[in-house]
Design a protein around this motif. Structure first.
Motif, short mmCIF file in Angstrom:
data_model
loop_
_atom_site.label_atom_id
_atom_site.label_comp_id
_atom_site.label_asym_id
_atom_site.label_seq_id
_atom_site.Cartn_x
_atom_site.Cartn_y
_atom_site.Cartn_z
N THR A 126 0.82 -1.21 0.00
CA THR A 126 0.00 0.00 0.00
C THR A 126 0.85 1.26 0.00
N SER A 127 2.11 1.15 0.40
CA SER A 127 3.00 2.32 0.39
C SER A 127 3.79 2.41 -0.91
N GLY A 128 3.55 1.49 -1.85
CA GLY A 128 4.19 1.57 -3.15
C GLY A 128 5.48 0.80 -3.28
N LEU A 129 5.82 -0.03 -2.31
CA LEU A 129 7.06 -0.81 -2.34
C LEU A 129 6.84 -2.08 -3.16
N TYR A 130 7.75 -2.34 -4.09
CA TYR A 130 7.71 -3.55 -4.90
C TYR A 130 8.55 -4.62 -4.21
N GLY A 131 8.06 -5.85 -4.19
CA GLY A 131 8.81 -6.91 -3.56
C GLY A 131 8.33 -8.28 -4.03
N THR A 132 9.07 -9.30 -3.61
CA THR A 132 8.72 -10.68 -3.94
C THR A 132 8.48 -11.43 -2.63
N VAL A 133 7.36 -12.15 -2.56
CA VAL A 133 7.00 -12.89 -1.36
C VAL A 133 8.00 -14.03 -1.17
N VAL A 134 8.62 -14.08 0.03
CA VAL A 134 9.58 -15.12 0.36
C VAL A 134 8.96 -16.12 1.32
N ASP A 135 8.23 -15.63 2.34
CA ASP A 135 7.65 -16.49 3.36
C ASP A 135 6.33 -15.88 3.82
N LEU A 136 5.43 -16.72 4.30
CA LEU A 136 4.11 -16.28 4.73
C LEU A 136 3.76 -16.94 6.06
N ASP A 137 2.96 -16.25 6.86
CA ASP A 137 2.25 -16.89 7.96
C ASP A 137 0.86 -16.27 8.02
N ASP A 138 0.13 -16.48 9.10
CA ASP A 138 -1.27 -16.05 9.14
C ASP A 138 -1.45 -14.55 9.01
N THR A 139 -0.58 -13.76 9.61
CA THR A 139 -0.78 -12.30 9.62
C THR A 139 0.31 -11.51 8.92
N THR A 140 1.46 -12.13 8.65
CA THR A 140 2.57 -11.38 8.07
C THR A 140 3.07 -12.02 6.78
N VAL A 141 3.80 -11.22 6.01
CA VAL A 141 4.41 -11.64 4.76
C VAL A 141 5.85 -11.15 4.77
N ASP A 142 6.79 -12.01 4.44
CA ASP A 142 8.18 -11.58 4.29
C ASP A 142 8.43 -11.29 2.82
N LEU A 143 8.86 -10.05 2.54
CA LEU A 143 9.11 -9.62 1.17
C LEU A 143 10.59 -9.39 0.95
N GLU A 144 11.09 -9.88 -0.17
CA GLU A 144 12.45 -9.57 -0.58
C GLU A 144 12.37 -8.32 -1.45
N ILE A 145 12.93 -7.22 -0.96
CA ILE A 145 12.81 -5.96 -1.68
C ILE A 145 14.06 -5.63 -2.47
N ALA A 146 15.15 -6.32 -2.20
CA ALA A 146 16.39 -6.23 -2.96
C ALA A 146 17.11 -7.56 -2.72
N GLU A 147 18.18 -7.79 -3.45
CA GLU A 147 18.89 -9.05 -3.29
C GLU A 147 19.37 -9.20 -1.85
N GLU A 148 18.94 -10.29 -1.20
CA GLU A 148 19.30 -10.61 0.18
C GLU A 148 18.76 -9.61 1.21
N VAL A 149 17.77 -8.81 0.87
CA VAL A 149 17.14 -7.88 1.80
C VAL A 149 15.68 -8.29 1.96
N VAL A 150 15.35 -8.84 3.14
CA VAL A 150 14.00 -9.34 3.40
C VAL A 150 13.39 -8.54 4.53
N THR A 151 12.17 -8.04 4.31
CA THR A 151 11.45 -7.28 5.34
C THR A 151 10.12 -7.97 5.62
N THR A 152 9.58 -7.73 6.81
CA THR A 152 8.32 -8.35 7.22
C THR A 152 7.21 -7.30 7.19
N TRP A 153 6.09 -7.65 6.57
CA TRP A 153 4.94 -6.76 6.41
C TRP A 153 3.68 -7.47 6.86
N LEU A 154 2.68 -6.70 7.26
CA LEU A 154 1.36 -7.27 7.50
C LEU A 154 0.74 -7.68 6.18
N ARG A 155 -0.04 -8.75 6.18
CA ARG A 155 -0.72 -9.15 4.95
C ARG A 155 -1.63 -8.03 4.42
#
Length: 136
Positions: free
Chosen positions: A46-75
């Motif tokens: 929703t803030s305009g960040l492009y990423g690729t889903v790496v891992d998921l759980d019930d409430t969060t999503v881990d996104l790879e936003i650059a090579e080897e850079v993974v951040t956690t976001w709410l679904r």
């Protein structure tokens, strides 16, 4: 005169009711999209960040936003899933771009800010981008 007030209420409530239904339908689509996410999906937050889903759980999503850079976001922060274009789609797009030059709504030929034809634009490689961005 007695029917004016009930008619006015109906005239105001019907569009409001239809608007609420449309909002619920759109919210259901977004919720369904967020629930069907899977690893490897390319998404936009929703803030305009492009990423690729790496891992998921019930409430969060881990996104790879650059090579080897993974951040956690709410679904709930995932706005849309990007549609990947295949090589065949890109070849079709190139053919269309060559066959039909870009034009605005008035039919005029479209050029970018440097005066180059938009249809003739070629994507630069990573090495060209790095060379362009490095300081002399």
């Amino acid at each position: 005169m007695e029917l004016l007030f009930p008619l006015l209420l109906v005239a105001l409530l019907v569009p409001m009711f239809l608007g609420v239904r449309r909002q619920k339908r759109e919210a259901a689509k977004v919720t369904d999209m967020q629930e069907t996410l899977k690893a490897g999906d390319q998404v936009i937050t929703t803030s305009g960040l492009y990423g690729t889903v790496v891992d998921l759980d019930d409430t969060t999503v881990d996104l790879e936003i650059a090579e080897e850079v993974v951040t956690t976001w709410l679904r709930a922060a995932i706005r849309e899933v990007r549609v990947e274009t295949t090589v065949a789609d890109e070849a079709d797009a190139d053919t269309i771009a060559v066959d039909a030059p870009a034009a605005d709504t008035n039919g005029a030929h479209v050029a970018d800010t440097n005066g180059a034809n938009v249809a003739d634009a070629v994507e630069e490689s990573a090495a060209q981008t790095e060379t362009r961005l490095t300081k002399d």
